[in-house]
Design a protein around this motif. Sequence first.
Motif, short mmCIF file in Angstrom:
data_model
loop_
_atom_site.label_atom_id
_atom_site.label_comp_id
_atom_site.label_asym_id
_atom_site.label_seq_id
_atom_site.Cartn_x
_atom_site.Cartn_y
_atom_site.Cartn_z
N UNK A 195 0.80 -1.23 0.00
CA UNK A 195 0.00 0.00 0.00
C UNK A 195 0.83 1.28 0.00
N UNK A 196 2.13 1.17 -0.19
CA UNK A 196 2.98 2.37 -0.18
C UNK A 196 3.46 2.66 -1.61
N UNK A 197 4.20 3.75 -1.80
CA UNK A 197 4.66 4.06 -3.16
C UNK A 197 5.33 2.86 -3.83
N UNK A 198 5.02 2.68 -5.10
CA UNK A 198 5.59 1.56 -5.84
C UNK A 198 4.88 0.24 -5.66
N UNK A 199 3.80 0.23 -4.88
CA UNK A 199 3.18 -1.05 -4.53
C UNK A 199 2.33 -1.65 -5.64
N UNK A 200 2.00 -0.87 -6.68
CA UNK A 200 1.21 -1.46 -7.77
C UNK A 200 1.91 -2.68 -8.36
N UNK B 328 -4.42 5.75 -11.24
CA UNK B 328 -3.03 6.03 -10.88
C UNK B 328 -2.92 7.39 -10.20
N UNK B 332 1.09 9.68 -5.04
CA UNK B 332 1.29 8.55 -4.13
C UNK B 332 2.23 7.47 -4.70
N UNK B 333 2.53 7.56 -5.99
CA UNK B 333 3.38 6.55 -6.59
C UNK B 333 2.71 5.19 -6.66
N UNK B 334 1.40 5.19 -6.72
CA UNK B 334 0.63 3.93 -6.78
C UNK B 334 -0.79 4.29 -7.18
N UNK B 335 -1.56 3.30 -7.55
CA UNK B 335 -2.96 3.59 -7.82
C UNK B 335 -3.70 3.68 -6.49
#
Lengths: 527, 527
Positions: A195-200, B328, B332-335
């Motif tokens: 759930x943090x940045x880059x987590x996709x 996206x 946040x760097x994520x969706x």
Amino acid sequence: GGRRHAMAPSPVRRGWWTAEAEGEDYGFVIDGRGPFPDPRSRWQPDGVHGLSRVYDHGAFAWTDGAWRGRPLAGGILYELHVGTFTRDGTFDAAVERLDHLVALGVDAVELMPVAAFPGRHGWGYDGVHLWAVHDPYGGPDGLKRFVDACHRRGLAVVLDVVYNHLGPSGNYLGEYGPYFTEAHRTPWGPAVNLDRPGSDEVRAFIVENALMWLRDYHLDGLRLDAVHALSDERALHILEELAVAVDALRAPTGRELFVVAESDLGDPRLVTSREAGGYGLDAQWNDDFHHALHAALTGERQGYYCDFGSMGALAKTLRGAFFHDGTWSTFRGRSHGRPVDRLRTPGHRFAAFLQNHDQVGNRATGDRISATLSPDLLKVGAGLLLTSPFTPMLFMGEEWGATTPWRFFTDHQEPDLARAVSEGRRREFATHGWASEDVPDPQDPETYRRSVLDWTEPSRGGHRELLDWYRDLIALRRSCPELTDARLTEVEVEHDESWIVVYRGSVRVAANLGGDPVRLPDGALLL
Amino acid sequence: GGRRHAMAPSPVRRGWWTAEAEGEDYGFVIDGRGPFPDPRSRWQPDGVHGLSRVYDHGAFAWTDGAWRGRPLAGGILYELHVGTFTRDGTFDAAVERLDHLVALGVDAVELMPVAAFPGRHGWGYDGVHLWAVHDPYGGPDGLKRFVDACHRRGLAVVLDVVYNHLGPSGNYLGEYGPYFTEAHRTPWGPAVNLDRPGSDEVRAFIVENALMWLRDYHLDGLRLDAVHALSDERALHILEELAVAVDALRAPTGRELFVVAESDLGDPRLVTSREAGGYGLDAQWNDDFHHALHAALTGERQGYYCDFGSMGALAKTLRGAFFHDGTWSTFRGRSHGRPVDRLRTPGHRFAAFLQNHDQVGNRATGDRISATLSPDLLKVGAGLLLTSPFTPMLFMGEEWGATTPWRFFTDHQEPDLARAVSEGRRREFATHGWASEDVPDPQDPETYRRSVLDWTEPSRGGHRELLDWYRDLIALRRSCPELTDARLTEVEVEHDESWIVVYRGSVRVAANLGGDPVRLPDGALLL
């Protein structure tokens, strides 16, 4: 050695890098470090630290074209550890024993983790190559031969997958991206970053991995390890995202597919439909039923059994699945759980067991419950399990009361890590009063070897008698629709502190857990 | 000084200790340390580090016996900071200005936190005595006089409560029990312990505190600060537990009560009914609408505005509440997020604003949007807010375009902490390109003083014109049922990059955000 190829950012997928190259074995050099194995390596023939090998999923000659899977509802699972199921410890050797499972009458084999882990022997929960099959078991083709052989015999195959942590050796994911986060902590350290940045891409790594097993290995279901350690504060929880993705794969594969979670959350949301605000998983493990049954049968009250022990606790789980439904848990030092909606939640959404790899292997000496109970009480335990409204699961060897223990064993190659694991195990049990010399050393090869099943047992004396009991119970469950009726509201229970009667429609299951004959309320005598 | 009394474990409540004593001021000595103030102190007349004082909630002479509260649906909130609403900065001084709010036409005052915090001046989010009212504001009786005065005028009162962290000075909770856990981390350090051993009493501390405000202070609702920092993996989430408890208080008090969450989760579950698997809160803040509106009006794209800016983003939030519904987020760097069920979720479950204390005060110089926009664009912003399907909220002074900034100010007494706060603020904005001398020092008393409203403004020139615009819009919203119609499915939007038309039933709201007149698709000219 080897040739180097420069990589470039992918024009189609954010964060991915690509290069064209020919060859078989490969690795990645990142900022001058490496080569590291591929995080999505399909094959690690030279161990978890070695180069990755190209593997073509399209090349295997499947013979299970007619297989359409089977629903979890009404089924019985059989948990199996490839490394100790047979002396050889391979998929091919396991195939030789499948007829035993067919004769027993179970519906699905649940394989303990087969993702590549360090060393040769181990439980598999310290896997580090989530896309590769442990090579000493037989590698990718070995698993496919096993699944194909199961399907030919009408057995489904469920795989235990571990997404909540990676093992301490051979985990190179951190070199590739933000796979972990300090925002949440698990027993194994920083949590997997959901759930943090880059987590996709971390989530895609998990979801696509799950689909890979079901699609490319023809697996019928997945068992998710310890989902309570998947900390995810997103609006779409990873468990729901995974359930949606698996559900979407049902149509293109034309097969039943299911996902079962091991959960210590006590949260019915996991197996509640998505329309009702749940995650829509097919089932979750029911540890409460196990603890209630184990404590009632053995009288043990140590550790997490301290919350259990009364026959009322067992009765409560039989009617409502959970014992902890918001009640106080002394073990946790807080109240725990939430009631299951008995009217809307079928019992088969809870996998139940008298034994499993954890409940045996996490004991100091890995002793099975058959080492403690009388043959009669063992039968009582099996009877209550196999007439329950849940999805029963057996642990390999349980069906004949195997005398072989099932111990915690590892095969770490790094001396420091090996020592830490050995000492950690001794220290853990020292706090529970065990002498150091009585706790088997996980790194001692003898600890692994002692855990291998002895296939001369099932045909002998008392073992054979118990095996017949299991076969008969399973056959009874299959022939008697009342026993697989999943309506929890139809389960009625009467009990005293020494006996329990479970009403499943017109079927009455009466069990005497005490030493003396008892007279039931209706006058019947129970021996 | 003072007499000491030995305490003994409570026979009725696990973990509590009791003693009988007479007197007014008291503290607790724990294992020889202390005395510490009472964690549930009702009054801290000598500051957050001082002794607690006995306070009798039954003694106040309420005059609001006929007050039955008012529903959140159809209402307008007015966010107010007691310390800067008036020069005196007290509840009693604020009462003197209530007639302004009645004339404006709002329905509820939303008080920024009043729980006792260190120093005299501050925003209140570093409160440490969650059961005591900040004494410089007027203490417990002061708050009661304010609430009583509001109710006499038909105004409801909502209180901002902070359960996700405590301030850095005067937090003695850790002396009393496991109020915090390292299992989750928040921007303020270890998380409040909602799901680990000992957490039952931490949750009771929160839930009973919420009920205290509603019951003993006659408050009509609560605004929960930053619920995304409440990490809770229990089957019954603290937000649901709190919503259930507040709901249960409605009958005995005979009053409408509501709970609004500030949430960065993008999760409709918060405002979904419990029957549908939600937490059952009454509303949540809609930051997406703010960011979309602010970015469209100002052209700003820094920080979290980077995800917004197109008129399409504003249109999307007007129809579906969330912009981030799984899309996206570069910031946040994520969706992020999940779609709101437009058919089942009324728009009033989302509190919307053109400005609020955070959106003004978290800017480097605390400049209001009126410092940036032309008077006409200000009116456009207010128009889109007050004709939206949401629950509008104004920030004090917004209604007349106050020229006073609203800055981040603190009054920490410990020199090290004061310096850290001042330097932290400068450092934070240095990374965004601000020169250190342009960032007001939070500890400088002038920073606080500059933030106090100037009550000579609303009667003057352009301020008066804007105030009339707000009053007229509010009156229009009140008189025109289409504008408070909460059905999101009934909202239709047309737009280009410079204009937007919002259809609310038979009412058409057309706004031109560009510099030139535009011709709408139906031929109408929009100035």
